[in-house]
Design an enzyme around this catalytic site. Structure first.
Site, PDB file in Angstrom:
ATOM      1  N   LYS A   1       0.850  -1.207   0.000  1.00 27.26           N
ATOM      2  CA  LYS A   1       0.000   0.000   0.000  1.00 27.26           C
ATOM      3  C   LYS A   1       0.875   1.242   0.000  1.00 27.26           C
ATOM      4  O   LYS A   1       2.056   1.199   0.391  1.00 27.26           O
ATOM      5  CB  LYS A   1      -0.943   0.016   1.209  1.00 27.26           C
TER       6      LYS A   1
ATOM      7  N   ASP B   1      -2.973  -1.064  10.644  1.00 30.41           N
ATOM      8  CA  ASP B   1      -3.126  -1.091   9.181  1.00 30.41           C
ATOM      9  C   ASP B   1      -3.755  -2.384   8.670  1.00 30.41           C
ATOM     10  O   ASP B   1      -4.067  -2.487   7.483  1.00 30.41           O
ATOM     11  CB  ASP B   1      -1.736  -1.002   8.507  1.00 30.41           C
TER      12      ASP B   1
HETATM   13  O1  C5P Z   1      -0.830  -0.481  15.286  1.00 25.90           O
HETATM   14  P1  C5P Z   1       0.600  -0.765  15.004  1.00 25.90           P
HETATM   15  O2  C5P Z   1       1.134  -1.905  15.827  1.00 25.90           O
HETATM   16  O3  C5P Z   1       0.898  -0.932  13.554  1.00 25.90           O
HETATM   17  O4  C5P Z   1       1.393   0.530  15.451  1.00 25.90           O
HETATM   18  C1  C5P Z   1       2.782   0.528  15.673  1.00 25.90           C
HETATM   19  C2  C5P Z   1       3.145   1.743  16.490  1.00 25.90           C
HETATM   20  O5  C5P Z   1       2.963   2.943  15.732  1.00 25.90           O
HETATM   21  C3  C5P Z   1       2.299   1.953  17.721  1.00 25.90           C
HETATM   22  O6  C5P Z   1       2.834   1.245  18.812  1.00 25.90           O
HETATM   23  C4  C5P Z   1       2.382   3.447  17.929  1.00 25.90           C
HETATM   24  O7  C5P Z   1       3.595   3.792  18.547  1.00 25.90           O
HETATM   25  C5  C5P Z   1       2.444   3.982  16.521  1.00 25.90           C
HETATM   26  N1  C5P Z   1       1.124   4.410  15.996  1.00 25.90           N
HETATM   27  C6  C5P Z   1       0.567   5.587  16.471  1.00 25.90           C
HETATM   28  N2  C5P Z   1      -0.651   6.002  15.977  1.00 25.90           N
HETATM   29  C7  C5P Z   1      -1.278   5.275  15.029  1.00 25.90           C
HETATM   30  C8  C5P Z   1      -0.720   4.087  14.536  1.00 25.90           C
HETATM   31  C9  C5P Z   1       0.490   3.681  15.053  1.00 25.90           C
HETATM   32  O8  C5P Z   1       1.131   6.264  17.334  1.00 25.90           O
HETATM   33  N3  C5P Z   1      -2.449   5.716  14.561  1.00 25.90           N
END
Ligand code: C5P
Length: 314
Positions: free
Chosen positions: A17, A166
């Site tokens: 993506k 995601d």
């Molecule tokens: O949700 P995911 O595990 O992919 O996110 C990885 C990290 O990215 C989270 O731990 C956070 O630190 C950051 N993040 C964030 N805000 C989001 C998505 C991700 O701060 N909307």
């Protein structure tokens, strides 16, 4: 995402993506950031082969696809570790999201079965191209089929958002406006856009990039971009593109500004970083134009170059 069932296994081709738009609207009490982002699936695919087993173990074999032409060619110039350098490292075993997705679904479904999972990677890692999330979504779809669970999409979506922000996007695929921390999906019609993506020889950690980002004091909103994308107006798409994570990523590696400068020297219609980086993409007028600009960037030796399209959706 394309899923095919064979007699002993399920095979899934799952896309990358790019974020054509990403505004950071605020920091949330749970530590995540409130977003408005428009994500489009891209025609670069990982392949996941899921073989159900009667024994409870989940085995994962993960390797880079052969024929990663750009990295192979660059290997001669950058050295033997070039593929890892250009495409990133892939965790095998339990820290890979694929393994965690299969284990979580198995636990929630109360199953005794296991699986052998083979993953062939072509999407560069730590690149803001959603490779790991796409693979995790593919695992949920494949396991649901191979273990004959017949869970509806909504139920898989809940697991997906538990695993990562995601991942729900990849269950819906196509193009979507995503809100909340990224897990609230609203599909949006989209035309095909020819693009060139460069993943520089360093990856970026998503949490580190978010840690350094700032809330946008005057968000413009995604609406104009969504309209332009529906109509396939590349000029308007490029004018409306945005990524609030780009300044934070540029603080972590000089590659972001290097790529910005390299892309500025070519006649892309528009360009920016994807997601939390480190990859950078440019929008082109046609496939031919994308092939030409991809070849020029390949000659500049700025990283792994992918010439692809965003996937059209109605
Ligand atoms: O949700 P995911 O595990 O992919 O996110 C990885 C990290 O990215 C989270 O731990 C956070 O630190 C950051 N993040 C964030 N805000 C989001 C998505 C991700 O701060 N909307």
């Amino acid at each position: 995402m394309h899923l095919r069932r064979f007699s002993g296994h399920v095979e899934v081709h799952t896309p990358a993506k790019i974020n054509l738009f990403l505004e950071v609207l605020g920091k949330r009490p749970d530590g995540y950031h409130e977003l408005e982002t428009l994500i489009a699936a891209v025609s670069a695919y990982d392949t996941l082969i899921f073989e159900p087993r009667s024994t409870p173990d989940i085995e994962l074999d993960c390797r880079w696809g052969c024929g990663l032409a750009a990295s192979e060619r660059a290997a001669g110039r950058i050295g033997p570790a070039a593929r890892e350098l250009l495409y990133g490292e892939i965790p095998t075993g339990r820290e890979n999201l694929v393994w965690r997705a299969a284990a979580l679904l198995r636990e929630k479904a109360g199953l005794e079965q296991g699986a052998v999972i083979r993953l062939v990677k072509r999407i560069p890692a730590a690149a803001g191209l959603g490779g790991a999330s796409s693979d995790a979504a593919a695992t949920l779809m494949a396991a649901n089929e191979a273990w004959r669970l017949r869970w509806p999409r909504d139920r898989l979506m809940e697991l997906a958002s538990e695993l990562g922000s995601d991942i729900p996007f990849f269950l819906a695929s196509g193009a979507a406006v995503c809100r909340g921390r990224g897990e609230r999906i609203e599909k949006t019609p989209a035309s095909r856009l020819p693009i060139t993506i460069v993943r520089p020889p360093v990856g970026l950690s998503t949490p580190k990039v978010y840690k350094g980002c700032s809330t946008n004091p005057a968000p413009k909103g995604v609406q104009q971009l969504a309209v332009a994308l529906r109509g396939g107006n590349t000029t308007a798409v490029s004018r409306e593109m945005a990524n609030d994570l780009q300044p934070a990523a540029a603080q972590l590696t000089p590659w972001i500004n290097t790529l910005r400068d390299e892309f500025s020297r070519q006649d892309f219609v528009g360009h920016q970083m994807s997601g939390s980086g480190s990859s950078y993409f440019g929008v082109c007028r046609s496939r031919r134009h994308a092939r030409r600009l991809s070849a020029r960037l390949r000659a500049r030796q700025v990283g792994a170059v992918l010439c692809a399209d965003t996937i059209a959706t109605r």
